[in-house]
Design an enzyme around this catalytic site. Structure first.
Site, PDB file in Angstrom:
ATOM      1  N   GLU A  53      13.302  13.793  72.371  1.00 12.74           N
ATOM      2  CA  GLU A  53      13.767  14.004  70.992  1.00 12.74           C
ATOM      3  C   GLU A  53      15.274  13.785  70.910  1.00 12.74           C
ATOM      4  OE1 GLU A  53      12.397  17.784  69.581  1.00 12.74           O
ATOM      5  OE2 GLU A  53      10.316  17.129  69.603  1.00 12.74           O
ATOM      6  N   ASP A 197      10.047  -4.548  52.989  1.00 16.99           N
ATOM      7  CA  ASP A 197       8.982  -4.244  53.942  1.00 16.99           C
ATOM      8  C   ASP A 197       8.518  -5.588  54.496  1.00 16.99           C
ATOM      9  OD1 ASP A 197       6.583  -3.806  55.225  1.00 16.99           O
ATOM     10  OD2 ASP A 197       5.907  -2.266  53.833  1.00 16.99           O
ATOM     11  N   THR A 223       6.809  -3.354  60.969  1.00 14.31           N
ATOM     12  CA  THR A 223       5.993  -2.923  62.101  1.00 14.31           C
ATOM     13  C   THR A 223       6.258  -3.936  63.213  1.00 14.31           C
ATOM     14  OG1 THR A 223       4.122  -4.117  61.137  1.00 14.31           O
ATOM     15  CG2 THR A 223       4.202  -1.730  60.796  1.00 14.31           C
ATOM     16  N   LYS A 226       2.512  -7.065  64.330  1.00 12.30           N
ATOM     17  CA  LYS A 226       1.837  -8.115  63.551  1.00 12.30           C
ATOM     18  C   LYS A 226       2.374  -9.478  64.025  1.00 12.30           C
ATOM     19  CE  LYS A 226       0.824  -5.172  59.562  1.00 12.30           C
ATOM     20  NZ  LYS A 226       1.654  -3.973  59.557  1.00 12.30           N
ATOM     21  N   ARG A 232       1.989  -1.547  68.964  1.00 15.20           N
ATOM     22  CA  ARG A 232       1.898  -0.861  67.664  1.00 15.20           C
ATOM     23  C   ARG A 232       3.080   0.082  67.526  1.00 15.20           C
ATOM     24  NH1 ARG A 232      -3.088  -2.049  65.569  1.00 15.20           N
ATOM     25  NH2 ARG A 232      -2.470  -0.958  63.684  1.00 15.20           N
TER      26      ARG A 232
HETATM   27  N1  DSN Z   1      -2.853  -2.373  57.401  1.00 15.51           N
HETATM   28  C1  DSN Z   1      -1.892  -3.429  57.443  1.00 15.51           C
HETATM   29  C2  DSN Z   1      -2.487  -4.736  57.085  1.00 15.51           C
HETATM   30  O1  DSN Z   1      -3.572  -5.025  57.567  1.00 15.51           O
HETATM   31  O2  DSN Z   1      -1.894  -5.508  56.356  1.00 15.51           O
HETATM   32  C3  DSN Z   1      -0.694  -3.136  56.639  1.00 15.51           C
HETATM   33  O3  DSN Z   1      -0.067  -2.039  57.167  1.00 15.51           O
END
Ligand code: DSN
Length: 408
Positions: A53, A197, A223, A226, A232
């Site tokens: 932390e 985002d 994120t 992707k 993740r």
């Molecule tokens: N759940 C994700 C997606 O599939 O686009 C977005 O966070």
């Protein structure tokens, strides 16, 4: 995984089966990918044993000598890659990371202007079922009904009327480039923060295939799993003026100890994304999506906005006499994995929408190119011509598995 095999045969077997599935089916969900083995090694390392932390140099636990170095590496690589002055690499995932940005910049009850869920916004952009929809007043916007595109005149009108404190740009189902500079001009006019985002498109941004929000947005959230092809997790980026507020909103505002194994895996993925091969990857992701889009149009699907300039395709399947879920289930029987998705102004419900959403980040990682997109379109056509014929779908699955055999 010899220890897992010995200690927990059930989980071991299920992981083996999932691994086999991932390499024998065509994975077309636009938010999924295949990480490198190096990313997975970092993610599955001893770092999962540590609590840390706080932030590098200011921790609440001892024993941080290596953890600090790892987190600093992840942070500085993110700053270099996205050309930002501050990155926080601790958010557990995209939803808490978005919430942390709102908590850093706003007070509960303030107005957030975000795209509706059914037109491609995320839950955390203001859906009433999300905590965000309960904590803040939401000013929804959508795309043009005629073109499916962002309509900046309309956005400006809404912003001037509603005076939101924060505007969100960035989507989960929008297939076109987003002009962050146009968003900034509107935000500036009404005195709102701009939050980008970029969860879906961060891999395209760093490979030069999509404009970057970094000179325009006050806060940027991505994120890491992707198109960026990491583990993740999530990151928040901002200028140095907001750095302390963002850090405090993440810890201690919303989270306890960061997942150090994920931080290390993010650092590895960012190193990969800094390499020249990643630029080629991003370019091919878009080329593949465009080839796939062209093929899908030829077989009668109606594409939202008429095509794509990103990694993602949103297709209305109702012109073929199908509905989204039915199409997605039939495709899965044949080994082609997509998700059913609403299309803007969908007349059907989110659980049984009119469309499907497809994307190319995962199959491009496997090395597929435009030629393979043609093969995939042929499989999809076969499925759509025989949605209720399980025997035929099984036969297509066999062909899909043969097609996938060389990508193992
Ligand atoms: N759940 C994700 C997606 O599939 O686009 C977005 O966070």
């Amino acid at each position: 995984m010899q220890y897992l095999q010995k200690n927990d045969r059930q989980i071991y077997n299920l992981i083996q089966k999932e691994e086999k599935r991932q390499y024998s089916e065509v994975r077309l969900i636009p938010s999924e990918n295949y990480t490198s083995k190096a990313v997975m090694e970092a993610s599955g390392s001893v770092l999962t044993n540590k609590y840390s932390e706080g932030y590098a140099g200011k921790r609440y636990y001892q024993g941080q000598v290596y953890i600090d170095e790892i987190e600093i590496l992840a942070k500085t690589r993110a700053e270099e890659l996205f050309k930002v002055s501050h990155a926080n690499v601790q958010p557990y995932s995209g939803s808490p990371a978005n919430l942390a940005c709102y908590m850093a910049l706003l007070e509960p009850g303030d107005k957030i202007m975000g795209m509706t869920l059914t037109s491609g916004g995320h839950l955390t952009h203001g859906a009433s079922v999300s905590a965000i929809g309960k904590l803040f007043e939401i000013v929804p916007y959508t795309v043009s009904e005629k073109t499916g595109l962002l309509d900046f005149d309309e956005l400006e009108k809404i912003a001037i009327k509603e005076k939101p404190k924060l505007i969100i740009a960035g989507y989960t189902a929008y297939p076109r480039k987003v002009s962050f500079s146009k968003f900034k001009a509107i935000a500036k006019k009404v005195g709102a923060y701009l939050h980008a985002d970029i969860a879906h498109i961060s891999g395209l941004i760093v490979s030069g295939e999509h404009p970057s929000p970094s000179p325009h947005a006050d806060t940027i959230m991505t994120t890491t799993h992707k198109s960026l092809r990491g583990p993740r997790g999530a990151m928040i980026m901002c200028n140095s003026k907001l750095a302390q507020d963002i850090d405090r909103a993440v810890f201690p505002g919303l989270q306890g100890g960061p997942h150090d194994n994920t931080t290390a895996a993010i650092a590895v993925a960012l190193k990969e994304a800094l390499g020249s091969d990643f630029r080629k990857y991003g370019k091919q992701v878009v080329r593949n999506a465009q080839a796939l889009a062209e093929g899908l149009q030829e077989i009668g699907l109606k594409l939202s906005t008429g095509g794509t300039d990103t990694h993602l395709i949103l297709a209305d399947v109702t012109p073929l006499g199908l509905i989204g879920k039915q199409a997605a289930v039939a495709l899965e029987k044949a080994g082609l994995i997509v998700n059913a998705n609403t299309i803007p102004f969908d007349k059907r419900s989110p659980f049984s929408p009119s469309g499907i959403r497809l994307g190319t980040p995962a199959i491009t990682t496997l090395g597929m190119k435009e030629k393979e997109m043609k093969e995939i379109v042929k499989f999809i056509k076969e499925v759509f011509d025989h949605v209720d014929n399980d025997r035929k779908l099984k036969q297509v699955r066999k062909e899909v598995e043969e097609f996938m055999a060389s990508y193992r």
